[in-house]
Write a protein that holds these residues in place. Sequence first.
Motif, short mmCIF file in Angstrom:
data_model
loop_
_atom_site.label_atom_id
_atom_site.label_comp_id
_atom_site.label_asym_id
_atom_site.label_seq_id
_atom_site.Cartn_x
_atom_site.Cartn_y
_atom_site.Cartn_z
N PRO A 1 -0.18 -50.08 -32.79
CA PRO A 1 -0.25 -51.05 -33.89
C PRO A 1 -0.90 -52.35 -33.42
N GLY A 2 -1.84 -52.83 -34.20
CA GLY A 2 -2.57 -54.03 -33.82
C GLY A 2 -3.97 -53.72 -33.31
N ASP A 3 -4.18 -52.49 -32.82
CA ASP A 3 -5.53 -52.10 -32.38
C ASP A 3 -6.43 -51.91 -33.60
N ASP A 4 -7.72 -52.19 -33.42
CA ASP A 4 -8.67 -52.02 -34.51
C ASP A 4 -8.76 -50.56 -34.95
N SER A 5 -8.51 -49.66 -34.01
CA SER A 5 -8.65 -48.24 -34.31
C SER A 5 -7.33 -47.59 -34.70
N TYR A 6 -6.26 -48.34 -34.79
CA TYR A 6 -4.97 -47.78 -35.20
C TYR A 6 -5.04 -47.36 -36.67
N VAL A 7 -4.60 -46.15 -36.96
CA VAL A 7 -4.73 -45.63 -38.32
C VAL A 7 -3.35 -45.46 -38.94
N THR A 8 -3.31 -45.62 -40.25
CA THR A 8 -2.05 -45.49 -40.99
C THR A 8 -2.20 -44.60 -42.23
N ASP A 9 -3.41 -44.45 -42.73
CA ASP A 9 -3.60 -43.67 -43.95
C ASP A 9 -4.94 -42.94 -43.91
N TYR A 10 -5.23 -42.26 -44.98
CA TYR A 10 -6.43 -41.42 -45.07
C TYR A 10 -7.70 -42.25 -44.87
N ASP A 11 -7.80 -43.37 -45.58
CA ASP A 11 -9.02 -44.18 -45.52
C ASP A 11 -9.24 -44.76 -44.13
N SER A 12 -8.17 -45.14 -43.45
CA SER A 12 -8.34 -45.74 -42.12
C SER A 12 -8.82 -44.70 -41.11
N ILE A 13 -8.37 -43.43 -41.26
CA ILE A 13 -8.88 -42.37 -40.38
C ILE A 13 -10.37 -42.20 -40.61
N TYR B 1 -23.82 -32.79 -43.04
CA TYR B 1 -23.68 -33.80 -41.98
C TYR B 1 -24.16 -35.16 -42.46
N ASP B 2 -25.32 -35.20 -43.11
CA ASP B 2 -25.82 -36.48 -43.62
C ASP B 2 -24.87 -37.06 -44.66
N ALA B 3 -24.34 -36.18 -45.51
CA ALA B 3 -23.46 -36.65 -46.59
C ALA B 3 -22.16 -37.23 -46.06
N THR B 4 -21.68 -36.73 -44.93
CA THR B 4 -20.38 -37.16 -44.41
C THR B 4 -20.49 -38.08 -43.20
N HIS B 5 -21.72 -38.46 -42.83
CA HIS B 5 -21.90 -39.36 -41.69
C HIS B 5 -22.88 -40.48 -42.01
N GLY B 6 -22.90 -40.90 -43.26
CA GLY B 6 -23.70 -42.06 -43.64
C GLY B 6 -25.19 -41.83 -43.68
N GLY B 7 -25.64 -40.58 -43.68
CA GLY B 7 -27.07 -40.30 -43.72
C GLY B 7 -27.66 -40.50 -45.11
N ARG C 1 -12.44 -44.42 -41.65
CA ARG C 1 -13.16 -45.60 -41.15
C ARG C 1 -13.32 -45.54 -39.63
N VAL C 2 -12.27 -45.20 -38.93
CA VAL C 2 -12.31 -45.20 -37.48
C VAL C 2 -13.22 -44.08 -36.95
N VAL C 3 -13.12 -42.91 -37.55
CA VAL C 3 -13.91 -41.77 -37.08
C VAL C 3 -15.38 -41.94 -37.46
#
Length: 364
Positions: free
Chosen positions: A208-220, A279-285, A222-224
Amino acid sequence: QLGGDIELDNLTLSAAVGYSKAETDKLTQRIYTIDHWYLNDDKHDGSYRIGSDRQFQYLPSGTEFYDPTVAINHPGDDPNKLAFGPLWRIPVDNTDTDTSFKFDAEYQLQGNSFFRSVEAGTRWQKREKETAIAEQHLAAWEIYINDFSLWWVAPVYHKDIAEPFNLGDFMAGNAGSGVPTRWNAIKDFDGAVAAYADVFNSTFGFSPGDDSYVTDYDSIYRVVGITPDRRGDADNTEETLAFYVQANIDAMDGKLSGNVGLRYVSTDLESSALVGSYYDATHGGDLDSITLKKDYSNVLPSMNLNYQLNDQMIIRFAASETMARPNFDDAKAGATVAKDGWMEEDGYQDGSNPGDNDRFTGGS
């Protein structure tokens, strides 16, 4: 809708203009349960299948996979051996507008022994529908950070998010092979996401407190670095123009009645959508936009006749040609591109099975 009628001696005129707009949103959430033999000591897949209702279903014992030489196939169908797999969330937003105009005229024929009146009219309609889909698919093999994937760690077991139940009198105990005899109901979607988040944080050492700490679907996501798949987005526009003429019959002292008519309908359909690889659709392509058009017309005759034999009996005859358009959602543009999801570290795709030096990049 706003409209009105005007009566002028034998002529009746009517017109109306209409507009409607509807906005809807829907959220579909699914949880899939899987079991990979190399993650379990007995080297078997569980005896189960995913049903059409997305419920986990146990099958009668005796169904084995991968290694039939091993006698034990998950003793007691222990749900602790069954890992839950991908989570799938599909939010859909729709905006649907409809604009129309119609004009009709009817003229009463005086002294005609066969036709009572003649009608004619036109109708114009334009329907526009925008569909926005942000599909999110989350699986262990898609979570990859710093050359390490959740695919290779111990699974989150099924018992943490679901609970089995039996129907004591199901088919009186005579269910044959392939018929489910016990089910495992998913508790809730948020619980599955929380389980994923716990494994995610512990595997990669996030606190908790790390930028990459995840708590919900959207945060996972974002981090990945995974992005929602928007290839289901589509904008449809359908414009129709119709003309008709109809003669109303009143003959043989009222014994023969009905109508004969002809309708002409012109339809212009246009649909735009986003297309591209998974891949493009799910990785910002970048995704490409395509637009498809289809114009067509129909001539539709019709006849309806009634003949009164006596006070108790009427003979009826009807013949017509009609047309039906496809469901609006089935008429939207779209395409999928399939490609292998395994990429070697040297950057070449060879379609091989994943190994220690492979990285999953996504596939459709």
